[in-house]
Design a protein around this motif. Structure first.
Motif, short mmCIF file in Angstrom:
data_model
loop_
_atom_site.label_atom_id
_atom_site.label_comp_id
_atom_site.label_asym_id
_atom_site.label_seq_id
_atom_site.Cartn_x
_atom_site.Cartn_y
_atom_site.Cartn_z
N ASN A 205 -35.62 -47.41 2.29
CA ASN A 205 -34.29 -46.89 1.97
C ASN A 205 -34.27 -45.38 1.93
O ASN A 205 -33.61 -44.76 1.10
N GLY A 206 -35.01 -44.76 2.84
CA GLY A 206 -35.06 -43.31 2.92
C GLY A 206 -36.04 -42.65 1.98
O GLY A 206 -36.24 -41.44 2.04
N LEU A 207 -36.71 -43.44 1.07
CA LEU A 207 -37.69 -42.91 0.13
C LEU A 207 -39.09 -43.10 0.71
O LEU A 207 -39.44 -44.19 1.15
N THR A 208 -39.88 -42.03 0.69
CA THR A 208 -41.24 -42.11 1.19
C THR A 208 -42.11 -42.82 0.15
O THR A 208 -42.26 -42.33 -0.98
N VAL A 209 -42.68 -43.96 0.54
CA VAL A 209 -43.51 -44.74 -0.38
C VAL A 209 -44.96 -44.81 0.09
O VAL A 209 -45.80 -45.43 -0.59
N GLY A 210 -45.29 -44.16 1.20
CA GLY A 210 -46.66 -44.19 1.70
C GLY A 210 -46.74 -43.53 3.04
O GLY A 210 -45.85 -42.77 3.44
N ASN A 211 -47.84 -43.81 3.75
CA ASN A 211 -48.01 -43.22 5.07
C ASN A 211 -48.85 -44.15 5.93
O ASN A 211 -49.39 -45.15 5.47
N VAL A 212 -48.90 -43.78 7.21
CA VAL A 212 -49.72 -44.52 8.17
C VAL A 212 -51.14 -43.99 8.08
O VAL A 212 -51.39 -42.79 8.27
N SER A 213 -52.08 -44.87 7.79
CA SER A 213 -53.47 -44.41 7.62
C SER A 213 -54.30 -44.55 8.88
O SER A 213 -55.22 -43.77 9.11
N ASN A 214 -53.99 -45.55 9.74
CA ASN A 214 -54.85 -45.74 10.91
C ASN A 214 -54.12 -46.60 11.94
O ASN A 214 -53.25 -47.41 11.60
N LEU A 215 -54.51 -46.43 13.23
CA LEU A 215 -54.02 -47.25 14.32
C LEU A 215 -55.23 -47.73 15.11
O LEU A 215 -56.07 -46.91 15.53
N ASP A 216 -55.34 -49.03 15.33
CA ASP A 216 -56.47 -49.62 16.05
C ASP A 216 -55.95 -50.53 17.15
O ASP A 216 -54.90 -51.17 17.01
#
Length: 332
Positions: free
Chosen positions: A59-70
Motif C-alpha cells: 500500500n505504498g509503504l516500504t516493508v522490505g527489499n529484494v535480497s537476491n535473484l537466482d
C-alpha cells in the motif's frame, strides 16, 4: 607479560576486516545480521529489470527489499526472487507479489494483500505476477495508431498521385489564374471593408449621418405632431363634407354637360348647321373671303372718293374720280 606475535596480529586484523567487509556488504544490500527479518520467495518468468535492494511495498509503504535473484533452470525460464520483509506485517497466504515500475523506470515489488486467514511464514512462497511496463503499455496503445497511420499515409500517397496526374500544365496554369483572381477579389473585398468601415465611422460616417438625419426627422415629426393632427383633422372634415354634399348630383350634371358639349362638337364637325358648313365646307369659306374682300374694297373707295357717294358742290363743279389703291394696283 604475554607477547603477541606479528603473525597473530595480522590474522586478527584480517578476520576483523573480513567481518567488517561482510557486514558492510550486507548492509549495502539491505540485510541486517542482528534482526529477525522474514524471508519469503516468489518465482517469476521474467522480472522486467528488477534488481537486488529494490523496495518491497505494501500500500505504498516500504516493508522490505529484494535480497537476491537466482535462476532456477538453464533457460532462465524461472527466476527465484528472495524478498526480505523487515517490518512486522502479516501477509495473507493468498497475497500476490507484483513487480511494478514508475515513470523513471525504478522497479519495486508491490504486495497485494489477499483475504485468507492464514499468513505466510519465513521461507514460504508467495504468488507472483508482473505488471506490464510503461513501454509495453505505450506499445499496446500505439500499435493501432501506427497501423491507422500507415493506412492513412497510403491513402494520402494515392490521393497525391491522383492529384499530380490530374494537375497537368494547363490545369496548373488555370489554378494559378484562379488564385490570382482570388487575390484580386480579396483585395477588392479589403477595399470594400475599408469603405464600409469609413461609412460606419461613428463621427464622420454616412450611416451615422443618415441615422442623425432620421433622428432629426423623427424629432421634427414629434415636435409638429399637433400640426399633423390638425391637418389630418381638416382632411377628415373635408372628406366628410364631400361625402355629405351633393357630389353625386354635381357629377351627374357634369356628365350631362359633357354629353351636350360632345353633341355640339359633333354638329360642328358635320355639315348640317351654319357653323358646320363654315368650318367644313370650303366653298362657304371662299364665298365669305370674297365678300370680305369686296367689303374692304368698298370701304377703301369710300375713304378715297367720298364725293362719289356724298355729292355736294356750291358751283356745280364735278370733281375727278381718283382710283383707289386697289384699282390702281389692279390696273397696273
Amino acid at each position: 607479560m604475554l607477547k603477541v606475535s606479528n603473525e597473530t596480529k595480522v590474522g586478527i586484523l584480517t578476520v576483523v576486516a573480513i567481518t567488517l567487509l561482510v557486514l558492510g556488504f550486507n548492509l549495502l544490500k539491505g540485510k541486517s545480521l542482528f534482526s529477525s527479518d522474514k524471508t519469503i520467495y516468489a518465482v517469476y518468468q521474467q522480472v522486467n529489470g528488477l534488481q537486488p535492494s529494490n523496495f518491497v511495498q505494501v500500500n505504498g509503504l516500504t516493508v522490505g527489499n529484494v535480497s537476491n535473484l537466482d535462476v532456477l533452470d538453464n533457460n532462465a525460464g524461472k527466476i527465484l526472487v528472495t524478498l526480505r520483509i523487515t517490518k512486522d506485517v502479516e501477509i495473507p497466504r493468498n497475497s500476490v507479489a507484483r513487480i511494478t515500475g514508475d515513470l523513471l523506470g525504478t522497479k519495486a515489488v508491490q504486495i497485494d494483500f489477499g483475504n485468507a486467514n492464514e499468513y505466510l511464514k519465513s521461507g514460504d512462497t508467495i504468488y507472483a505476477a508482473v505488471d506490464g511496463s510503461i513501454t509495453d503499455a505505450l506499445k499496446e496503445q500505439l500499435s493501432p495508431l501506427v497501423k491507422k497511420l500507415e493506412t492513412t499515409l497510403t491513402a494520402v500517397d494515392s490521393v497525391l498521385l491522383t492529384v499530380n496526374s490530374l494537375f497537368d500544365t494547363t490545369t496548373k496554369g488555370n489554378l494559378r489564374s484562379a488564385i490570382a483572381h482570388f487575390n484580386t477579389t480579396m483585395s477588392s473585398f479589403s477595399r470594400t471593408a475599408t469603405s464600409l468601415k469609413g461609412m460606419m465611422d461613428p463621427e464622420h460616417g454616412n450611416v451615422q449621418a443618415t441615422f442623425d438625419n432620421l433622428a432629426a426627422i423623427t424629432d421634427n415629426l414629434k415636435n409638429n405632431n399637433e400640426k399633423i393632427a390638425g391637418i389630418l383633422s381638416n382632411a377628415e372634415k373635408t372628406t366628410s363634407a364631400l361625402a355629405n354634399g351633393k357630389l353625386d348630383s354635381s357629377l351627374l350634371d357634369l356628365q350631362h354637360t359633357v354629353a351636350n358639349l360632345n353633341g355640339m362638337m359633333a354638329k360642328l364637325n358635320s355639315t348640317d348647321g351654319s357653323l358646320g358648313l363654315l368650318l367644313n365646307d370650303k366653298k362657304v369659306y371662299n364665298n365669305l373671303q370674297y365678300s370680305l374682300n369686296s367689303l374692304n374694297m368698298l370701304l377703301e373707295d369710300l375713304r378715297v372718293n367720298p364725293k362719289r357717294y356724298v355729292h355736294f358742290s356750291l358751283f356745280g363743279r364735278k370733281d375727278k374720280v381718283r382710283p383707289i389703291p386697289s384699282d390702281t394696283a389692279t390696273a397696273q
